[in-house]
Scaffold this motif. Structure first.
Motif, PDB file in Angstrom:
ATOM      1  N   UNK A  41       0.745  -1.225  -0.042  1.00 49.98           N
ATOM      2  CA  UNK A  41      -0.084  -0.076  -0.119  1.00 49.98           C
ATOM      3  C   UNK A  41       0.764   1.260   0.057  1.00 49.98           C
ATOM      4  N   UNK A  42       0.629   2.082  -1.039  1.00 48.72           N
ATOM      5  CA  UNK A  42       1.361   3.412  -0.942  1.00 48.72           C
ATOM      6  C   UNK A  42       2.860   3.257  -1.182  1.00 48.72           C
ATOM      7  N   UNK A  43       3.454   2.017  -1.637  1.00 51.55           N
ATOM      8  CA  UNK A  43       4.670   1.553  -2.157  1.00 51.55           C
ATOM      9  C   UNK A  43       5.608   1.634  -0.694  1.00 51.55           C
ATOM     10  N   UNK A  46       5.914  -3.414   1.961  1.00 51.05           N
ATOM     11  CA  UNK A  46       5.584  -4.641   2.883  1.00 51.05           C
ATOM     12  C   UNK A  46       4.189  -5.057   1.927  1.00 51.05           C
ATOM     13  N   UNK A  47       4.460  -6.251   1.378  1.00 50.93           N
ATOM     14  CA  UNK A  47       3.202  -6.670   0.806  1.00 50.93           C
ATOM     15  C   UNK A  47       2.281  -7.374   1.562  1.00 50.93           C
ATOM     16  N   UNK A  48       1.112  -7.904   1.351  1.00 51.97           N
ATOM     17  CA  UNK A  48       0.126  -8.737   1.902  1.00 51.97           C
ATOM     18  C   UNK A  48       0.047  -9.704   1.008  1.00 51.97           C
ATOM     19  N   UNK A  49       0.168 -11.058   1.445  1.00 51.78           N
ATOM     20  CA  UNK A  49      -0.095 -12.196   0.547  1.00 51.78           C
ATOM     21  C   UNK A  49      -1.285 -12.242  -0.069  1.00 51.78           C
ATOM     22  N   UNK A  50      -1.569 -12.553  -1.212  1.00 55.53           N
ATOM     23  CA  UNK A  50      -2.788 -12.658  -1.768  1.00 55.53           C
ATOM     24  C   UNK A  50      -3.509 -11.224  -2.200  1.00 55.53           C
ATOM     25  N   UNK A  51      -2.957 -10.405  -1.830  1.00 60.28           N
ATOM     26  CA  UNK A  51      -3.585  -9.056  -2.167  1.00 60.28           C
ATOM     27  C   UNK A  51      -2.789  -7.984  -3.047  1.00 60.28           C
ATOM     28  N   UNK A  52      -1.395  -7.944  -2.592  1.00 64.48           N
ATOM     29  CA  UNK A  52      -0.550  -6.670  -3.422  1.00 64.48           C
ATOM     30  C   UNK A  52       0.380  -7.567  -4.557  1.00 64.48           C
ATOM     31  N   UNK A  53       0.229  -8.796  -4.832  1.00 64.45           N
ATOM     32  CA  UNK A  53       0.738  -9.194  -5.853  1.00 64.45           C
ATOM     33  C   UNK A  53      -0.192  -9.872  -6.938  1.00 64.45           C
ATOM     34  N   UNK A  54      -0.033  -9.303  -8.470  1.00 60.98           N
ATOM     35  CA  UNK A  54      -0.887  -9.936  -9.160  1.00 60.98           C
ATOM     36  C   UNK A  54      -0.406 -10.399 -10.235  1.00 60.98           C
TER      37      UNK A  54
END
Length: 54
Positions: A41-43, A46-54
């Motif tokens: 979120x807002x670069x 820190x990524x949330x698995x299943x949400x931030x990677x497409x």
């Protein structure tokens, strides 16, 4: 000759002249690049698995 035969002959001749054009150069394939990757979120990097990677 009938006008239909003249028209068909002109169409055939023009199709042969246009379709016989040879291309001398083949374009080089450019490899894809990954740049400016934003993660989270807002670069915030820190990524949330299943949400931030497409």
């Amino acid at each position: 000759m009938k006008p239909i035969k003249i028209i068909l002959a002109c169409m055939l001749l023009s199709a042969l002249l246009v379709s016989c054009k040879k291309d001398g150069e083949t374009p080089e394939a450019i490899a894809p690049k990954v740049e400016n990757v934003e993660i989270g979120y807002a670069n915030n990097k820190q990524a949330i698995r299943g949400r931030d990677f497409h």
